[in-house]
Design a protein around this motif. Structure first.
Motif, PDB file in Angstrom:
ATOM      1  N   UNK A   1       0.806  -1.217   0.000  1.00 59.18           N
ATOM      2  CA  UNK A   1       0.000   0.000   0.000  1.00 59.18           C
ATOM      3  C   UNK A   1       0.836   1.262   0.000  1.00 59.18           C
ATOM      4  N   UNK A   2       1.852   1.303   0.860  1.00 55.51           N
ATOM      5  CA  UNK A   2       2.705   2.492   0.930  1.00 55.51           C
ATOM      6  C   UNK A   2       3.502   2.683  -0.358  1.00 55.51           C
ATOM      7  N   UNK A   3       4.011   1.599  -0.914  1.00 52.19           N
ATOM      8  CA  UNK A   3       4.796   1.714  -2.145  1.00 52.19           C
ATOM      9  C   UNK A   3       3.933   2.173  -3.314  1.00 52.19           C
ATOM     10  N   UNK A   4       2.670   1.780  -3.327  1.00 47.51           N
ATOM     11  CA  UNK A   4       1.761   2.269  -4.370  1.00 47.51           C
ATOM     12  C   UNK A   4       1.530   3.771  -4.248  1.00 47.51           C
TER      13      UNK A   4
ATOM     14  N   UNK B   1      16.477   8.840 -10.044  1.00 44.32           N
ATOM     15  CA  UNK B   1      16.151   7.439  -9.753  1.00 44.32           C
ATOM     16  C   UNK B   1      16.015   7.204  -8.253  1.00 44.32           C
ATOM     17  N   UNK B   2      16.909   7.800  -7.476  1.00 46.93           N
ATOM     18  CA  UNK B   2      16.865   7.620  -6.023  1.00 46.93           C
ATOM     19  C   UNK B   2      15.617   8.243  -5.421  1.00 46.93           C
ATOM     20  N   UNK B   3      15.200   9.404  -5.938  1.00 42.94           N
ATOM     21  CA  UNK B   3      14.062  10.118  -5.368  1.00 42.94           C
ATOM     22  C   UNK B   3      12.719   9.562  -5.828  1.00 42.94           C
ATOM     23  N   UNK B   4      12.613   9.197  -7.088  1.00 40.37           N
ATOM     24  CA  UNK B   4      11.322   8.779  -7.648  1.00 40.37           C
ATOM     25  C   UNK B   4      11.097   7.279  -7.515  1.00 40.37           C
ATOM     26  N   UNK B   5      12.171   6.506  -7.668  1.00 37.16           N
ATOM     27  CA  UNK B   5      12.030   5.048  -7.604  1.00 37.16           C
ATOM     28  C   UNK B   5      12.600   4.457  -6.321  1.00 37.16           C
ATOM     29  N   UNK B   6      13.220   5.291  -5.483  1.00 41.26           N
ATOM     30  CA  UNK B   6      13.819   4.831  -4.223  1.00 41.26           C
ATOM     31  C   UNK B   6      14.765   3.658  -4.458  1.00 41.26           C
ATOM     32  N   UNK B   7      15.593   3.772  -5.497  1.00 42.02           N
ATOM     33  CA  UNK B   7      16.540   2.704  -5.785  1.00 42.02           C
ATOM     34  C   UNK B   7      17.875   3.299  -6.193  1.00 42.02           C
ATOM     35  N   UNK B   8      18.908   2.475  -6.054  1.00 40.35           N
ATOM     36  CA  UNK B   8      20.227   2.877  -6.513  1.00 40.35           C
ATOM     37  C   UNK B   8      20.254   2.800  -8.027  1.00 40.35           C
TER      38      UNK B   8
END
Length: 225
Positions: free
Chosen positions: A19-22, A176-183
């Motif tokens: 839910x939070x990730x959505x 990428x880090x801000x929008x997708x929370x990934x490296x």
């Protein structure tokens, strides 16, 4: 926004994380109090969602440990223990809010948003603009003049980031880090793909170029010339 979820029930974790990730939150999970404490020491979070009945040491103890370090991150207790005494103890130890299971996710989400807003009163303006493009961070509506523009959740997050940093050059890694929370993986072109999606919706139909490519550096959103 980054959430630390400390919860030992796998079913609850699965539902909340999804839910939070959505809703475009990055979620770290700890299944016991000790791990939650270590993660709170080594990372910065915008909010901690914390169960009381945890292995090793419980949510009350974890909340107290966090507050002893003079850390003011919002803490929301999420638990099946719903007596007045439970609530009073949690609040006295430094919790900011208390939600009793079972719960509706939309209520939990609203409480999380309220706590993070109060913790970050200057987080940003409600209305972000460039040229005649407007993005409302509360209603999630995007308009260009009188025309409403339909965006996916990810496209909205990307546009919001670009508008928050209007006239700045943002690297692909930062986006990428801000929008997708990934490296950022240099082998993927996900940022470029979504920039193109946005251009097709906010630039091309209006014959302008708000999103600009800065060769070798990244992207920048600026008023059209």
């Amino acid at each position: 926004m980054k959430i630390l979820l400390v919860e030992d029930e796998l079913k609850v974790v699965t539902v909340l994380k999804k839910g939070f990730e959505e809703e475009e939150y990055a979620v770290d999970v700890a299944f016991d109090g000790k791990t939650g404490h270590l993660m709170s020491l080594s990372n910065q979070y915008d909010i901690i969602v914390l169960d009381i009945s945890l292995p090793i040491f419980n949510g009350y103890e974890l909340c107290e440990l966090i507050r002893r370090r003079n850390v003011h991150v919002p803490i929301l207790m999420l638990t099946a223990l719903g007596t007045t005494d439970n609530k009073v103890e949690a609040l006295n130890l430094g919790a900011d809010d208390y939600v009793v299971k079972p719960f509706e996710f939309k209520e939990l989400l609203a409480r999380v948003r309220a706590l993070t807003r109060r913790a970050n009163p200057d987080y940003g303006p409600t209305l972000l603009q460039a040229d005649n493009l407007e993005l409302n961070t509360l209603t999630k509506v995007v308009r260009s003049g009188d025309t409403q523009i339909s965006l996916t959740a990810r496209e909205f997050s990307l546009l919001e980031l670009l508008l928050q940093h209007k006239n700045e050059v943002l690297s692909r890694t930062y986006i990428a880090e801000q929008v997708w929370a990934l490296n950022f993986d240099t082998g993927t072109n996900v940022v470029d793909v979504y920039i193109n999606y946005l251009r097709n919706k906010i630039d091309k139909p209006f014959k302008r170029r708000l999103i600009q490519t800065v060769v070798g550096m990244g992207y920048s959103l600026r008023d059209s010339e």
